[in-house]
Design an enzyme around this catalytic site. Structure first.
Site, PDB file in Angstrom:
ATOM      1  N   SER A  90       0.812  -1.215   0.000  1.00 50.34           N
ATOM      2  CA  SER A  90       0.000   0.000   0.000  1.00 50.34           C
ATOM      3  C   SER A  90       0.849   1.272   0.000  1.00 50.34           C
ATOM      4  O   SER A  90       0.313   2.370   0.111  1.00 50.34           O
ATOM      5  CB  SER A  90      -0.934  -0.005   1.212  1.00 50.34           C
ATOM      6  N   THR A 210       1.668   6.965   0.241  1.00 52.88           N
ATOM      7  CA  THR A 210       0.736   5.868  -0.044  1.00 52.88           C
ATOM      8  C   THR A 210       0.662   5.584  -1.542  1.00 52.88           C
ATOM      9  O   THR A 210       0.952   6.466  -2.359  1.00 52.88           O
ATOM     10  CB  THR A 210      -0.679   6.230   0.466  1.00 52.88           C
ATOM     11  N   GLY A 244      -6.641   5.334   5.853  1.00 52.79           N
ATOM     12  CA  GLY A 244      -7.974   4.813   5.575  1.00 52.79           C
ATOM     13  C   GLY A 244      -8.557   5.423   4.324  1.00 52.79           C
ATOM     14  O   GLY A 244      -7.816   5.922   3.461  1.00 52.79           O
TER      15      GLY A 244
HETATM   16  N1  GLY Z   1      -5.556   7.196   2.691  1.00 51.90           N
HETATM   17  C1  GLY Z   1      -5.070   6.829   1.435  1.00 51.90           C
HETATM   18  C2  GLY Z   1      -5.995   7.037   0.338  1.00 51.90           C
HETATM   19  O1  GLY Z   1      -7.193   7.064   0.523  1.00 51.90           O
HETATM   20  O2  GLY Z   1      -5.546   7.148  -0.777  1.00 51.90           O
END
Ligand code: GLY
Length: 334
Positions: A90, A210, A244
């Site tokens: 991720s 991310t 999230g």
């Molecule tokens: N929190 C990461 C995203 O929603 O892309």
């Protein structure tokens, strides 16, 4: 203000009533408040906290802080550990792709001066966090996207590489059989890595990085590169970072909200809980189907963490102790 409203507001903001030199609480402490008080007790500096199980990342950041490095160096180098970890699907290299098979990264940093930098839809570069830092330091801008961000990364010496590992390609090919798109509550118990640090000088910085939602629509960007949503740092007050489902964080500008609640007197724990409440108490919120988690720290080194569902955790390195702590959560039925 009428006395009744004053009492209500005082209790809502966690402010007691001053009588002479004594601070008197308006109400008996609930067990939640007692837990928050325990969380608040630990305040030694320096410290680093991160979303999820990220002990390798916090250990790296801690080493930087111990060596006298500043909080920004610590969060950058800590986040880089997870970006380079191909097993984490991720973040960075090995991140799960969008529905067309492209791995696209989002990241941001914010420093003690309130400066910030971010990248969105960055491809072929593992260390999105470093590109975000350089956007802040070396350009007159706050955010670079897509091809421009990639070109900038190359111009500062970062190498282009294929971020889609065999394992992530296989997972994507498996997903394509049904092509069902729904946000998953906890993506393999890990999602965005968000990190906050306070260095020996007491200064704060934060970062997050991310690959976003697995199998997202091409072009989709979440909260992580959006200053105020995915991350916010105010060196006078504290800092917060989110993980999230980014769409829900953006709709409530979650990290900025938490810092502002701390400014009004809430502890980091109380502020995280209030930010989660804002999401779940929206009319027609379908919060049972998605996860959001926050971590926060205030200027004194008190920390807080809270999520909608079970399964979220925070890693904290403080007082020579690197620990992963399960978060309390809102939806106790799940
Ligand atoms: N929190 C990461 C995203 O929603 O892309």
């Amino acid at each position: 203000m009428k006395r009744r409203n004053f009492l209500k507001n005082a209790s809502l903001t966690g402010v007691g009533l001053a009588v002479g030199n004594t601070l008197v609480n308006c109400t008996e402490k609930t067990s939640e408040e007692k837990k928050a008080a325990t969380t608040r007790a630990k305040t030694a500096l320096p410290l680093v906290i991160a979303t999820w199980k990220a002990k390798n990342a916090t250990a790296k950041a801690w080493d930087v802080l111990q060596a006298g490095g500043n909080a920004l160096d610590a969060v950058e180098q800590g986040c880089m550990i997870e970006e380079a970890n191909e097993k984490g699907q991720s973040v960075g290299k090995g991140g799960l792709p969008d529905r067309d098979g492209n791995v696209t990264l989002d990241a941001c940093v914010m420093n003690k001066e309130g400066n910030c930098g971010s990248v969105v839809y960055l491809q072929n570069i593992t260390h999105a966090i470093s590109v975000a830092r350089k956007v802040m330091e070396d350009t007159p801008h706050v955010m670079l996207a897509g091809k421009g961000a990639e070109q900038f990364a190359v111009s500062i010496g970062l190498k282009q590489e294929n971020l889609l590992t065999e394992a992530s390609k296989k997972a994507w090919e498996q997903w394509k059989i049904k092509s069902e798109y729904k946000p998953i509550i906890n993506i393999e118990n890990h999602d965005t890595i968000g990190m906050l640090a306070i260095d020996k000088n007491g200064d704060l910085s934060g970062g997050c990085t991310t690959s976003g939602l697995a199998y997202k629509m091409a072009g989709r960007v979440g909260d992580s590169p959006i200053i105020g949503s995915g991350l916010f740092v105010d060196n006078e007050i504290g800092a917060a970072v989110a993980t999230g489902l980014g769409e829900e964080v953006v709709k409530t500008v979650g990290s900025f909200l938490i810092v502002e609640l701390m400014r009004q007197g809430k502890s980091p724990q109380e502020a995280c809980e209030e930010a989660i409440n804002r999401i779940v108490s929206k009319p027609n919120s379908n919060y049972k189907n998605f996860q959001v988690g926050y971590i926060a720290v205030n200027k004194q080194g008190e920390t807080g963490y809270y999520s909608i569902h079970k399964g979220f955790s925070m890693t904290r390195f403080q007082e020579e102790q690197n620990e992963n702590i399960q978060s309390d959560y809102y939806n106790k039925d799940n």
